[in-house]
Design a protein around this motif. Structure first.
Motif, PDB file in Angstrom:
ATOM      1  N   GLU A   1     -16.130   3.009   0.390  1.00 33.64           N
ATOM      2  CA  GLU A   1     -15.148   3.066   1.472  1.00 33.64           C
ATOM      3  C   GLU A   1     -14.287   1.808   1.503  1.00 33.64           C
ATOM      4  O   GLU A   1     -13.068   1.871   1.729  1.00 33.64           O
ATOM      5  N   THR A   2     -14.897   0.675   1.233  1.00 35.93           N
ATOM      6  CA  THR A   2     -14.154  -0.586   1.217  1.00 35.93           C
ATOM      7  C   THR A   2     -13.152  -0.604   0.072  1.00 35.93           C
ATOM      8  O   THR A   2     -12.002  -1.035   0.246  1.00 35.93           O
ATOM      9  N   ILE A   3     -13.573  -0.142  -1.082  1.00 32.78           N
ATOM     10  CA  ILE A   3     -12.681  -0.106  -2.247  1.00 32.78           C
ATOM     11  C   ILE A   3     -11.513   0.833  -1.985  1.00 32.78           C
ATOM     12  O   ILE A   3     -10.358   0.513  -2.281  1.00 32.78           O
ATOM     13  N   CYS A   4     -11.794   2.005  -1.420  1.00 36.63           N
ATOM     14  CA  CYS A   4     -10.722   2.961  -1.121  1.00 36.63           C
ATOM     15  C   CYS A   4      -9.734   2.394  -0.110  1.00 36.63           C
ATOM     16  O   CYS A   4      -8.518   2.583  -0.234  1.00 36.63           O
ATOM     17  N   SER A   5     -10.240   1.692   0.875  1.00 40.64           N
ATOM     18  CA  SER A   5      -9.347   1.081   1.875  1.00 40.64           C
ATOM     19  C   SER A   5      -8.482   0.004   1.242  1.00 40.64           C
ATOM     20  O   SER A   5      -7.279  -0.103   1.553  1.00 40.64           O
ATOM     21  N   ALA A   6      -9.039  -0.795   0.348  1.00 42.43           N
ATOM     22  CA  ALA A   6      -8.274  -1.849  -0.323  1.00 42.43           C
ATOM     23  C   ALA A   6      -7.195  -1.248  -1.221  1.00 42.43           C
ATOM     24  O   ALA A   6      -6.057  -1.743  -1.262  1.00 42.43           O
ATOM     25  N   VAL A   7      -7.536  -0.186  -1.912  1.00 45.05           N
ATOM     26  CA  VAL A   7      -6.553   0.475  -2.780  1.00 45.05           C
ATOM     27  C   VAL A   7      -5.412   1.038  -1.938  1.00 45.05           C
ATOM     28  O   VAL A   7      -4.228   0.917  -2.295  1.00 45.05           O
ATOM     29  N   SER A   8      -5.744   1.637  -0.807  1.00 45.24           N
ATOM     30  CA  SER A   8      -4.708   2.179   0.073  1.00 45.24           C
ATOM     31  C   SER A   8      -3.814   1.078   0.633  1.00 45.24           C
ATOM     32  O   SER A   8      -2.588   1.226   0.701  1.00 45.24           O
ATOM     33  N   ALA A   9      -4.401  -0.035   1.041  1.00 46.89           N
ATOM     34  CA  ALA A   9      -3.608  -1.144   1.573  1.00 46.89           C
ATOM     35  C   ALA A   9      -2.671  -1.702   0.506  1.00 46.89           C
ATOM     36  O   ALA A   9      -1.498  -1.992   0.786  1.00 46.89           O
ATOM     37  N   ALA A  10      -3.172  -1.843  -0.717  1.00 49.37           N
ATOM     38  CA  ALA A  10      -2.326  -2.338  -1.807  1.00 49.37           C
ATOM     39  C   ALA A  10      -1.192  -1.365  -2.081  1.00 49.37           C
ATOM     40  O   ALA A  10      -0.037  -1.768  -2.296  1.00 49.37           O
ATOM     41  N   GLY A  11      -1.483  -0.078  -2.080  1.00 56.75           N
ATOM     42  CA  GLY A  11      -0.447   0.930  -2.312  1.00 56.75           C
ATOM     43  C   GLY A  11       0.616   0.918  -1.233  1.00 56.75           C
ATOM     44  O   GLY A  11       1.813   1.041  -1.521  1.00 56.75           O
ATOM     45  N   LEU A  12       0.199   0.757   0.014  1.00 57.53           N
ATOM     46  CA  LEU A  12       1.181   0.692   1.098  1.00 57.53           C
ATOM     47  C   LEU A  12       2.037  -0.565   0.997  1.00 57.53           C
ATOM     48  O   LEU A  12       3.231  -0.550   1.326  1.00 57.53           O
ATOM     49  N   GLY A  13       1.465  -1.660   0.524  1.00 56.91           N
ATOM     50  CA  GLY A  13       2.241  -2.877   0.296  1.00 56.91           C
ATOM     51  C   GLY A  13       3.287  -2.674  -0.782  1.00 56.91           C
ATOM     52  O   GLY A  13       4.444  -3.097  -0.637  1.00 56.91           O
ATOM     53  N   ILE A  14       2.899  -2.017  -1.867  1.00 59.56           N
ATOM     54  CA  ILE A  14       3.853  -1.733  -2.947  1.00 59.56           C
ATOM     55  C   ILE A  14       4.945  -0.795  -2.445  1.00 59.56           C
ATOM     56  O   ILE A  14       6.125  -0.942  -2.788  1.00 59.56           O
ATOM     57  N   ALA A  15       4.571   0.172  -1.608  1.00 61.97           N
ATOM     58  CA  ALA A  15       5.571   1.090  -1.043  1.00 61.97           C
ATOM     59  C   ALA A  15       6.558   0.331  -0.157  1.00 61.97           C
ATOM     60  O   ALA A  15       7.765   0.627  -0.167  1.00 61.97           O
ATOM     61  N   ALA A  16       6.081  -0.644   0.606  1.00 66.99           N
ATOM     62  CA  ALA A  16       6.975  -1.435   1.459  1.00 66.99           C
ATOM     63  C   ALA A  16       7.954  -2.241   0.618  1.00 66.99           C
ATOM     64  O   ALA A  16       9.154  -2.324   0.944  1.00 66.99           O
ATOM     65  N   ILE A  17       7.483  -2.838  -0.467  1.00 65.00           N
ATOM     66  CA  ILE A  17       8.369  -3.601  -1.357  1.00 65.00           C
ATOM     67  C   ILE A  17       9.397  -2.676  -1.991  1.00 65.00           C
ATOM     68  O   ILE A  17      10.583  -3.015  -2.104  1.00 65.00           O
ATOM     69  N   THR A  18       8.973  -1.488  -2.382  1.00 67.58           N
ATOM     70  CA  THR A  18       9.890  -0.524  -2.989  1.00 67.58           C
ATOM     71  C   THR A  18      10.943  -0.080  -1.982  1.00 67.58           C
ATOM     72  O   THR A  18      12.117   0.075  -2.329  1.00 67.58           O
ATOM     73  N   ALA A  19      10.549   0.124  -0.729  1.00 65.55           N
ATOM     74  CA  ALA A  19      11.513   0.506   0.308  1.00 65.55           C
ATOM     75  C   ALA A  19      12.482  -0.627   0.584  1.00 65.55           C
ATOM     76  O   ALA A  19      13.664  -0.391   0.863  1.00 65.55           O
ATOM     77  N   TYR A  20      12.013  -1.852   0.522  1.00 63.03           N
ATOM     78  CA  TYR A  20      12.880  -3.014   0.737  1.00 63.03           C
ATOM     79  C   TYR A  20      13.981  -3.058  -0.326  1.00 63.03           C
ATOM     80  O   TYR A  20      15.088  -3.511  -0.055  1.00 63.03           O
ATOM     81  N   ARG A  21      13.670  -2.569  -1.530  1.00 63.21           N
ATOM     82  CA  ARG A  21      14.652  -2.534  -2.620  1.00 63.21           C
ATOM     83  C   ARG A  21      15.548  -1.296  -2.547  1.00 63.21           C
ATOM     84  O   ARG A  21      16.259  -0.985  -3.493  1.00 63.21           O
TER      85      ARG A  21
ATOM     86  N   ARG B   1      14.797   1.902  -2.543  1.00 60.22           N
ATOM     87  CA  ARG B   1      14.376   3.057  -3.340  1.00 60.22           C
ATOM     88  C   ARG B   1      13.428   3.870  -2.464  1.00 60.22           C
ATOM     89  O   ARG B   1      12.225   3.890  -2.666  1.00 60.22           O
ATOM     90  N   PHE B   2      14.019   4.513  -1.463  1.00 57.18           N
ATOM     91  CA  PHE B   2      13.235   5.156  -0.418  1.00 57.18           C
ATOM     92  C   PHE B   2      12.426   6.345  -0.918  1.00 57.18           C
ATOM     93  O   PHE B   2      11.301   6.563  -0.475  1.00 57.18           O
ATOM     94  N   LEU B   3      12.974   7.128  -1.826  1.00 57.02           N
ATOM     95  CA  LEU B   3      12.241   8.293  -2.343  1.00 57.02           C
ATOM     96  C   LEU B   3      10.989   7.847  -3.100  1.00 57.02           C
ATOM     97  O   LEU B   3       9.897   8.392  -2.898  1.00 57.02           O
ATOM     98  N   ALA B   4      11.138   6.839  -3.943  1.00 53.46           N
ATOM     99  CA  ALA B   4       9.984   6.318  -4.681  1.00 53.46           C
ATOM    100  C   ALA B   4       8.981   5.673  -3.728  1.00 53.46           C
ATOM    101  O   ALA B   4       7.764   5.810  -3.908  1.00 53.46           O
ATOM    102  N   ALA B   5       9.480   4.998  -2.700  1.00 54.18           N
ATOM    103  CA  ALA B   5       8.583   4.361  -1.730  1.00 54.18           C
ATOM    104  C   ALA B   5       7.770   5.403  -0.973  1.00 54.18           C
ATOM    105  O   ALA B   5       6.571   5.216  -0.733  1.00 54.18           O
ATOM    106  N   ALA B   6       8.404   6.511  -0.604  1.00 54.70           N
ATOM    107  CA  ALA B   6       7.681   7.574   0.099  1.00 54.70           C
ATOM    108  C   ALA B   6       6.609   8.188  -0.804  1.00 54.70           C
ATOM    109  O   ALA B   6       5.494   8.494  -0.363  1.00 54.70           O
TER     110      ALA B   6
END
Length: 156
Positions: free
Chosen positions: A4-24, A26-31
Motif C-alpha cells: 500500500e505504501t509503494i502504491c501510494s508513493a507511485v501515485s504521488a510521483a505520477g501526480l507530480g509528473i502530471a502537474a509538471i506536464t500541465a504547467y508546460r 500539455r493538458f491532454l498528456a497531463a490528464a
C-alpha cells in the motif's frame, strides 16, 4: 502494508509528473498521466492489492498455477497428436483438399517460363496441352488485349 505504501508513493510521483506536464501547457498528456497515476491508489482502496499479495506469496496458489499450466500442456499435446493421426502432414491435407475442390495445377505450369531446364521436345507438347485445356477466346480476352496494348504502348 508495504504494498500500500509503494502504491501510494507511485501515485504521488505520477501526480507530480502530471502537474509538471500541465504547467508546460500539455493538458491532454497531463490528464492521461494523472489517470494512470490514480490506478494504484484505486487498487489499494478496492482490496485488489491485498488479494494479489496474498496470491503471490501463497504456495497453494503457485501449485494451482502449475496444475493449470500442466493441463494446458496436456491439452496442446493431445491436439497435436490427434492432428498427426488424422491426416498426415499439413501439405498432404492441403493437397487432398485442393484435389477435392478441383484446384489442381497443370504440370507445365510449374516449369520455368524461360525454357532453360525443359527439353526442347517437351516444350511444344506442354504448350499444345495447355492450349487444348483452355477454352476459346471470349469477350474477357478482348478486354485484356486492350489492356495489353495500352501497357505495350507505355513500355510496360
Amino acid at each position: 502494508m508495504l504494498a500500500e505504501t509503494i502504491c501510494s508513493a507511485v501515485s504521488a510521483a505520477g501526480l507530480g509528473i502530471a502537474a509538471i506536464t500541465a504547467y508546460r501547457r500539455r493538458f491532454l498528456a497531463a490528464a492521461r498521466i494523472a489517470a494512470y497515476s490514480l490506478v494504484p491508489v484505486g487498487l489499494v482502496m478496492t482490496g485488489a492489492v491485498d488479494w494479489a499479495v496474498s496470491t503471490a506469496f501463497s504456495p497453494t496458489a503457485w501449485v494451482g498455477f502449475g496444475l493449470l499450466g500442466g493441463a494446458w500442456l496436456l491439452f496442446i499435446t493431445t491436439r497435436a497428436v490427434e492432428r498427426r493421426r488424422a491426416g498426415g502432414s499439413r501439405k498432404e491435407r492441403k493437397a487432398a483438399a485442393a484435389a477435392a475442390r478441383g484446384d489442381t495445377v497443370e504440370p507445365a505450369a510449374s516449369r520455368p517460363s524461360l525454357g532453360g531446364s525443359a527439353p526442347a521436345a517437351e516444350a511444344p507438347k506442354a504448350a499444345e496441352a495447355s492450349k487444348a485445356a483452355r477454352p476459346k477466346a471470349s469477350a474477357a480476352d478482348d478486354d485484356f488485349s486492350d489492356i495489353e496494348a495500352i501497357l505495350k504502348k507505355h513500355g510496360i
